[in-house]
Design an enzyme around this catalytic site. Sequence first.
Site, PDB file in Angstrom:
ATOM      1  N   GLY A 122       0.860  -1.191   0.000  1.00  8.63           N
ATOM      2  CA  GLY A 122       0.000   0.000   0.000  1.00  8.63           C
ATOM      3  C   GLY A 122       0.884   1.224   0.000  1.00  8.63           C
ATOM      4  CD  GLU A 123       2.338   6.072   0.318  1.00  3.53           C
ATOM      5  OE1 GLU A 123       3.107   6.530   1.182  1.00  3.53           O
ATOM      6  OE2 GLU A 123       2.683   5.776  -0.837  1.00  3.53           O
ATOM      7  CB  SER A 124       5.086   2.726   3.968  1.00  6.05           C
ATOM      8  OG  SER A 124       5.903   3.497   3.132  1.00  6.05           O
TER       9      SER A 124
ATOM     10  CD  GLU B  63      -0.014  -9.031  -2.377  1.00  7.20           C
ATOM     11  OE1 GLU B  63       0.997  -9.753  -2.248  1.00  7.20           O
ATOM     12  OE2 GLU B  63       0.040  -7.788  -2.463  1.00  7.20           O
TER      13      GLU B  63
ATOM     14  CG  HIS C 231       2.638  -6.608  -4.432  1.00  6.09           C
ATOM     15  ND1 HIS C 231       1.906  -6.138  -3.366  1.00  6.09           N
ATOM     16  CD2 HIS C 231       3.388  -5.574  -4.853  1.00  6.09           C
ATOM     17  CE1 HIS C 231       2.203  -4.868  -3.145  1.00  6.09           C
ATOM     18  NE2 HIS C 231       3.106  -4.493  -4.037  1.00  6.09           N
TER      19      HIS C 231
ATOM     20  CB  ILE D 200       3.418  -2.182  -7.496  1.00  4.56           C
ATOM     21  CG1 ILE D 200       2.894  -3.328  -8.378  1.00  4.56           C
ATOM     22  CG2 ILE D 200       2.624  -0.902  -7.752  1.00  4.56           C
ATOM     23  CD1 ILE D 200       1.485  -3.753  -8.041  1.00  4.56           C
ATOM     24  NE  ARG D 201       3.199   3.724  -6.087  1.00  2.00           N
ATOM     25  CZ  ARG D 201       2.754   3.858  -4.844  1.00  2.00           C
ATOM     26  NH1 ARG D 201       3.405   4.589  -3.978  1.00  2.00           N
ATOM     27  NH2 ARG D 201       1.626   3.294  -4.475  1.00  2.00           N
TER      28      ARG D 201
ATOM     29  CB  CYS E 126       5.111  -4.052  -1.239  1.00  2.00           C
ATOM     30  SG  CYS E 126       5.687  -2.955  -2.518  1.00  2.00           S
TER      31      CYS E 126
HETATM   32  N1  GLN Z   1       6.039   2.821  -2.571  1.00  2.00           N
HETATM   33  C1  GLN Z   1       5.166   2.446  -1.522  1.00  2.00           C
HETATM   34  C2  GLN Z   1       5.598   3.062  -0.195  1.00  2.00           C
HETATM   35  O1  GLN Z   1       6.634   3.600  -0.100  1.00  2.00           O
HETATM   36  C3  GLN Z   1       5.062   0.929  -1.397  1.00  2.00           C
HETATM   37  C4  GLN Z   1       4.434   0.361  -2.641  1.00  2.00           C
HETATM   38  C5  GLN Z   1       3.744  -0.939  -2.451  1.00  2.00           C
HETATM   39  O2  GLN Z   1       3.423  -1.350  -1.348  1.00  2.00           O
HETATM   40  N2  GLN Z   1       3.455  -1.568  -3.562  1.00  2.00           N
HETATM   41  O3  GLN Z   1       4.884   2.970   0.755  1.00  2.00           O
END
Ligand code: GLN
Length: 222
Positions: free
Chosen positions: A49-51, A180, A178, A135-136, A80
């Site tokens: 997600g987005e940390s 999942e 990921h 992903i990112r 991630c």
């Molecule tokens: N780039 C996101 C972050 O820094 C992590 C990306 C992801 O969980 N796919 O939180």
Amino acid sequence: MSVPRVGVLALQGDFARHLASLEALGVDVQRIVRPEDLADVDALVLPGGESTTMTRLLDAHRLREPLTRFAREQPVLGTCAGLILLGRESERLPGPPLGVLDATVERNGYGRQVDSFTAEVTSPVVGGWFPGVFIRAPRIRRVGPGVEVIAHLTPGPGKAAAEPVGVRRGQAVGLCFHPELTGDLRFHRWFLGQVAGLELPGSAAGENGVRGAAEPVPEGTP
Ligand code: GLN
């Protein structure tokens, strides 16, 4: 025998795909949004997600302390952003990460959203090759003593260097990618069976993936 119960932090990110993977393996699942949700779970998953957002929400939901305690003592899998939370150092977070895995994790270390990619991962714990969805993705820049590399990018001509993309210390596991999102359940099964020592119900233990095979990665996820 009682069915194992696995918690998934469900404040933000792609927790729904982890819940689906775990349900496909026949375990009971618990969304974790309050401290008391951790009471009856045998293992925990921290999703991607987005940390930054997740760190803020952890504090807003009073989950930081109980989650840290759980992750120190019981099995935890971070994917991630979940790996970023488990690590010891990461830059530009509104609060410190949980510090459960002695590793330095660089956020967006492989580039921005448009640089997201799939790549071959090699991991002996799942029998060799695994489809890595990045992903990112965070990049593992330092691995501390006692932390084992359990997955790396598959090197080869025109491919990446064999750098670590999965780490483990005891019952704490972190992955840059990921599993999942692939429909391939081998990492989840290994985590529950070999790391957490849980017995999976019935035939779920023998199946390799979610029926219907790999699904496309939804755009912009997580
Ligand atoms: N780039 C996101 C972050 O820094 C992590 C990306 C992801 O969980 N796919 O939180």
